[in-house]
Design a protein around this motif. Sequence first.
Motif, PDB file in Angstrom:
ATOM      1  N   THR A  64      -0.229  -8.408  -0.454  1.00 46.27           N
ATOM      2  CA  THR A  64      -0.568  -8.902   0.880  1.00 46.27           C
ATOM      3  C   THR A  64      -1.921  -8.357   1.317  1.00 46.27           C
ATOM      4  O   THR A  64      -2.734  -9.068   1.908  1.00 46.27           O
ATOM      5  CB  THR A  64       0.511  -8.475   1.898  1.00 46.27           C
ATOM      6  N   MET A  65      -2.164  -7.082   1.001  1.00 45.67           N
ATOM      7  CA  MET A  65      -3.454  -6.489   1.382  1.00 45.67           C
ATOM      8  C   MET A  65      -4.593  -7.131   0.595  1.00 45.67           C
ATOM      9  O   MET A  65      -5.671  -7.375   1.143  1.00 45.67           O
ATOM     10  CB  MET A  65      -3.400  -4.967   1.145  1.00 45.67           C
TER      11      MET A  65
ATOM     12  N   ARG B  16      -4.671 -10.130  -0.342  1.00 40.11           N
ATOM     13  CA  ARG B  16      -4.884 -11.448   0.278  1.00 40.11           C
ATOM     14  C   ARG B  16      -5.682 -11.320   1.578  1.00 40.11           C
ATOM     15  O   ARG B  16      -6.565 -12.121   1.863  1.00 40.11           O
ATOM     16  CB  ARG B  16      -3.514 -12.089   0.537  1.00 40.11           C
ATOM     17  N   ILE B  17      -5.342 -10.281   2.366  1.00 44.92           N
ATOM     18  CA  ILE B  17      -6.048 -10.067   3.638  1.00 44.92           C
ATOM     19  C   ILE B  17      -7.526  -9.749   3.377  1.00 44.92           C
ATOM     20  O   ILE B  17      -8.421 -10.328   4.004  1.00 44.92           O
ATOM     21  CB  ILE B  17      -5.380  -8.925   4.438  1.00 44.92           C
TER      22      ILE B  17
ATOM     23  N   TYR C 186      -0.751  -3.621  -3.089  1.00 42.70           N
ATOM     24  CA  TYR C 186      -0.035  -4.516  -2.162  1.00 42.70           C
ATOM     25  C   TYR C 186      -0.708  -5.881  -2.190  1.00 42.70           C
ATOM     26  O   TYR C 186      -1.840  -6.032  -1.760  1.00 42.70           O
ATOM     27  CB  TYR C 186      -0.060  -3.951  -0.741  1.00 42.70           C
TER      28      TYR C 186
ATOM     29  N   ASN D 168      -9.428 -12.790   2.228  1.00 44.23           N
ATOM     30  CA  ASN D 168      -9.727 -13.727   3.320  1.00 44.23           C
ATOM     31  C   ASN D 168     -10.828 -13.206   4.240  1.00 44.23           C
ATOM     32  O   ASN D 168     -11.667 -13.977   4.706  1.00 44.23           O
ATOM     33  CB  ASN D 168      -8.455 -14.019   4.121  1.00 44.23           C
ATOM     34  N   LEU D 169     -10.810 -11.888   4.480  1.00 45.29           N
ATOM     35  CA  LEU D 169     -11.880 -11.320   5.315  1.00 45.29           C
ATOM     36  C   LEU D 169     -13.231 -11.418   4.596  1.00 45.29           C
ATOM     37  O   LEU D 169     -14.260 -11.691   5.225  1.00 45.29           O
ATOM     38  CB  LEU D 169     -11.553  -9.861   5.668  1.00 45.29           C
TER      39      LEU D 169
END
Lengths: 128, 201
Positions: free
Chosen positions: A17-18, A20-21, A15, A24-25
């Motif tokens: 999006t995951m 990317r998350i 994913y 960023n974390l």
Amino acid sequence: MAMDKSMNVLIVDDYKTMLRIIRNLLKQLEFDNVEEATDGAEALAKLRAGNFGLVISDWNMEPMTGLDLLKEVRADARLKHLPFIMITAESKTENVVAAKQAGVSNYIVKPFNAETLREKIEKVLVHA
Amino acid sequence: MHDVNPSQGHPDAIEQAVRQVLGSLAGDMTMTEATLLSELEALGREVQRAKTEIAALRVDDINASHIPRATDELDAVVEHTANATNEILDVCEGLEAMQSRVPASESEKLGAAVTRIYEACSFQDITGQRISKVVSALKAIEGRVAAVTARFSSGADAPPRPEEAVPVTPVTEGRALANGPQLPASASSQQEIDKLLASFD
């Protein structure tokens, strides 16, 4: 013991999006050298070609799953001691046991929070 | 003797098979044999009735329209939530870029808020996996419906249609254990997983 945050970290998830998350974390945790792969096979190729200090991988991916990636990593003479965190929605006991038996360094269940990610990374890197 | 395969399920075939068996018996039918024949004839009528009812359901519509539409709708849900999540992430990254331009105390609060949004955005991965499980279930239903439809439309004397050749891919342990997110009631918490991992030390 201080962590080397300049190391290369490989994050693996199908994913985007995951990815990317997590990227960023990790950036908030001051890990800036982050590369991505979208399944185990792509990750394995990157690991064999590069120099990474940590892998954070999802489990459920096609064609190669995170568990199968972990087994390949542990069977590779150069990569076998690489810290490997599984970060997955697979939360059954049998999954955790299989990952542990395959040599996972730590296991995070989704959905997770930033503090859990920080804590597990710190734990595996300090003990690496 | 003419070969009849009662397993084909057609009521006439069942009845014919029973008559052949009973006809081969010496002497007149006993009461038990007559009862058995009567029961089997009734069973045959039930099969015929079920076949008629299934035909009336227009099961072809399920595979031709309902299931593809349902899977398309679910794919659209995944796409829309992914787009929305990425827009939220765009804004968060913009806020993070502003952190250095606000007072330290406010910057810290801003960072904490952005972190919480990142955490919340991981819902998209979980819902995506759950929807994938529903799509897989729908495809399994589609396959079963297709098999039933083919069986009823092929005629009673036709042999069952052979299974379509599916490429065989090795099922690894990782694949066998990949079941996607558990329902909340049966999912293990991070605390329970930590405890389980610690039990190996």
